[in-house]
Motif scaffolding. Structure first.
Motif, PDB file in Angstrom:
ATOM      1  N   LYS A   1       0.836  -1.210   0.000  1.00  9.63           N
ATOM      2  CA  LYS A   1       0.000   0.000   0.000  1.00  9.63           C
ATOM      3  C   LYS A   1       0.868   1.258   0.000  1.00  9.63           C
ATOM      4  O   LYS A   1       0.723   2.145   0.842  1.00  9.63           O
ATOM      5  N   VAL A   2       1.811   1.314  -0.952  1.00 11.61           N
ATOM      6  CA  VAL A   2       2.700   2.463  -1.092  1.00 11.61           C
ATOM      7  C   VAL A   2       2.495   3.117  -2.450  1.00 11.61           C
ATOM      8  O   VAL A   2       1.864   2.550  -3.342  1.00 11.61           O
ATOM      9  N   LYS A   3       3.053   4.306  -2.605  1.00 10.37           N
ATOM     10  CA  LYS A   3       2.974   5.036  -3.863  1.00 10.37           C
ATOM     11  C   LYS A   3       3.967   4.448  -4.872  1.00 10.37           C
ATOM     12  O   LYS A   3       4.921   3.768  -4.483  1.00 10.37           O
ATOM     13  N   PRO A   4       3.762   4.741  -6.165  1.00  8.23           N
ATOM     14  CA  PRO A   4       4.663   4.196  -7.199  1.00  8.23           C
ATOM     15  C   PRO A   4       6.135   4.518  -6.955  1.00  8.23           C
ATOM     16  O   PRO A   4       6.994   3.646  -7.121  1.00  8.23           O
ATOM     17  N   SER A   5       6.437   5.750  -6.548  1.00 10.18           N
ATOM     18  CA  SER A   5       7.840   6.113  -6.340  1.00 10.18           C
ATOM     19  C   SER A   5       8.487   5.267  -5.243  1.00 10.18           C
ATOM     20  O   SER A   5       9.662   4.883  -5.349  1.00 10.18           O
ATOM     21  N   LYS A   6       7.739   4.947  -4.195  1.00 12.37           N
ATOM     22  CA  LYS A   6       8.264   4.103  -3.115  1.00 12.37           C
ATOM     23  C   LYS A   6       8.469   2.677  -3.603  1.00 12.37           C
ATOM     24  O   LYS A   6       9.467   2.031  -3.257  1.00 12.37           O
ATOM     25  N   ALA A   7       7.559   2.187  -4.426  1.00 15.17           N
ATOM     26  CA  ALA A   7       7.695   0.826  -4.968  1.00 15.17           C
ATOM     27  C   ALA A   7       8.967   0.712  -5.806  1.00 15.17           C
ATOM     28  O   ALA A   7       9.719  -0.257  -5.683  1.00 15.17           O
ATOM     29  N   TYR A   8       9.232   1.712  -6.645  1.00 21.82           N
ATOM     30  CA  TYR A   8      10.452   1.698  -7.460  1.00 21.82           C
ATOM     31  C   TYR A   8      11.694   1.794  -6.584  1.00 21.82           C
ATOM     32  O   TYR A   8      12.707   1.143  -6.853  1.00 21.82           O
ATOM     33  N   SER A   9      11.613   2.574  -5.523  1.00 17.66           N
ATOM     34  CA  SER A   9      12.732   2.708  -4.595  1.00 17.66           C
ATOM     35  C   SER A   9      13.048   1.366  -3.926  1.00 17.66           C
ATOM     36  O   SER A   9      14.217   0.991  -3.776  1.00 17.66           O
TER      37      SER A   9
ATOM     38  N   ARG B   1      14.804  -0.880  -6.458  1.00 16.57           N
ATOM     39  CA  ARG B   1      16.208  -0.500  -6.625  1.00 16.57           C
ATOM     40  C   ARG B   1      17.047  -0.966  -5.449  1.00 16.57           C
ATOM     41  O   ARG B   1      18.148  -1.505  -5.622  1.00 16.57           O
ATOM     42  N   GLU B   2      16.537  -0.770  -4.243  1.00 18.60           N
ATOM     43  CA  GLU B   2      17.256  -1.169  -3.031  1.00 18.60           C
ATOM     44  C   GLU B   2      17.537  -2.674  -3.024  1.00 18.60           C
ATOM     45  O   GLU B   2      18.666  -3.113  -2.791  1.00 18.60           O
ATOM     46  N   LEU B   3      16.497  -3.461  -3.273  1.00 18.73           N
ATOM     47  CA  LEU B   3      16.660  -4.913  -3.236  1.00 18.73           C
ATOM     48  C   LEU B   3      17.533  -5.414  -4.375  1.00 18.73           C
ATOM     49  O   LEU B   3      18.359  -6.319  -4.190  1.00 18.73           O
ATOM     50  N   ASN B   4      17.382  -4.829  -5.559  1.00 17.16           N
ATOM     51  CA  ASN B   4      18.217  -5.241  -6.685  1.00 17.16           C
ATOM     52  C   ASN B   4      19.681  -4.893  -6.448  1.00 17.16           C
ATOM     53  O   ASN B   4      20.570  -5.655  -6.816  1.00 17.16           O
ATOM     54  N   ASN B   5      19.944  -3.757  -5.801  1.00 13.69           N
ATOM     55  CA  ASN B   5      21.329  -3.408  -5.468  1.00 13.69           C
ATOM     56  C   ASN B   5      21.926  -4.416  -4.494  1.00 13.69           C
ATOM     57  O   ASN B   5      23.096  -4.794  -4.623  1.00 13.69           O
ATOM     58  N   GLU B   6      21.137  -4.859  -3.526  1.00 18.39           N
ATOM     59  CA  GLU B   6      21.600  -5.899  -2.601  1.00 18.39           C
ATOM     60  C   GLU B   6      21.949  -7.172  -3.368  1.00 18.39           C
ATOM     61  O   GLU B   6      22.971  -7.816  -3.109  1.00 18.39           O
ATOM     62  N   MET B   7      21.079  -7.543  -4.306  1.00 18.04           N
ATOM     63  CA  MET B   7      21.306  -8.769  -5.065  1.00 18.04           C
ATOM     64  C   MET B   7      22.542  -8.645  -5.961  1.00 18.04           C
ATOM     65  O   MET B   7      23.313  -9.592  -6.093  1.00 18.04           O
ATOM     66  N   LYS B   8      22.760  -7.469  -6.550  1.00 22.53           N
ATOM     67  CA  LYS B   8      23.952  -7.243  -7.372  1.00 22.53           C
ATOM     68  C   LYS B   8      25.217  -7.424  -6.539  1.00 22.53           C
ATOM     69  O   LYS B   8      26.182  -8.033  -6.992  1.00 22.53           O
ATOM     70  N   LYS B   9      25.202  -6.878  -5.323  1.00 25.27           N
ATOM     71  CA  LYS B   9      26.358  -7.002  -4.433  1.00 25.27           C
ATOM     72  C   LYS B   9      26.639  -8.457  -4.086  1.00 25.27           C
ATOM     73  O   LYS B   9      27.778  -8.831  -3.825  1.00 25.27           O
ATOM     74  N   ASP B  10      25.581  -9.271  -4.065  1.00 22.41           N
ATOM     75  CA  ASP B  10      25.731 -10.698  -3.777  1.00 22.41           C
ATOM     76  C   ASP B  10      26.092 -11.502  -5.025  1.00 22.41           C
ATOM     77  O   ASP B  10      26.185 -12.726  -4.971  1.00 22.41           O
ATOM     78  N   GLY B  11      26.250 -10.811  -6.166  1.00 19.78           N
ATOM     79  CA  GLY B  11      26.682 -11.481  -7.385  1.00 19.78           C
ATOM     80  C   GLY B  11      25.574 -11.944  -8.315  1.00 19.78           C
ATOM     81  O   GLY B  11      25.844 -12.641  -9.291  1.00 19.78           O
ATOM     82  N   TYR B  12      24.345 -11.560  -8.052  1.00 15.27           N
ATOM     83  CA  TYR B  12      23.231 -11.965  -8.902  1.00 15.27           C
ATOM     84  C   TYR B  12      23.014 -10.964 -10.023  1.00 15.27           C
ATOM     85  O   TYR B  12      23.294  -9.778  -9.877  1.00 15.27           O
ATOM     86  N   LYS B  13      22.487 -11.442 -11.129  1.00 19.21           N
ATOM     87  CA  LYS B  13      22.013 -10.583 -12.204  1.00 19.21           C
ATOM     88  C   LYS B  13      20.593 -10.171 -11.846  1.00 19.21           C
ATOM     89  O   LYS B  13      19.846 -10.943 -11.257  1.00 19.21           O
ATOM     90  N   VAL B  14      20.211  -8.953 -12.187  1.00 20.98           N
ATOM     91  CA  VAL B  14      18.877  -8.469 -11.855  1.00 20.98           C
ATOM     92  C   VAL B  14      18.175  -7.964 -13.111  1.00 20.98           C
ATOM     93  O   VAL B  14      18.811  -7.687 -14.124  1.00 20.98           O
TER      94      VAL B  14
END
Length: 59
Positions: free
Chosen positions: A15-23, A26-39
């Motif tokens: 139940k968040v706004k679109p900008s928060k959903a995109y944020s 980005r946050e979770l994908n950055n975590e996954m990139k640091k762990d070596g995953y492709k996003v």
């Protein structure tokens, strides 16, 4: 099975706004990139999202 969530899915779940959903994506994908995953830009792995944002009460 590899499920991905879109910003629209995250908006509905949290139940968040679109900008928060995109944020969040980005946050979770950055975590996954640091762990070596492709996003995939604009989508997030459902399991990763649930690990971070879905809390089940115990007992």
């Amino acid at each position: 099975m590899y499920d991905f969530l879109t910003p629209s899915d995250i908006q509905d779940i949290l139940k968040v706004k679109p900008s928060k959903a995109y944020s969040i994506i980005r946050e979770l994908n950055n975590e996954m990139k640091k762990d070596g995953y492709k996003v995939i830009r604009g989508k997030v792995n459902k399991k990763k999202f649930e690990e971070r944002y879905i809390y089940n009460s115990v007992g």
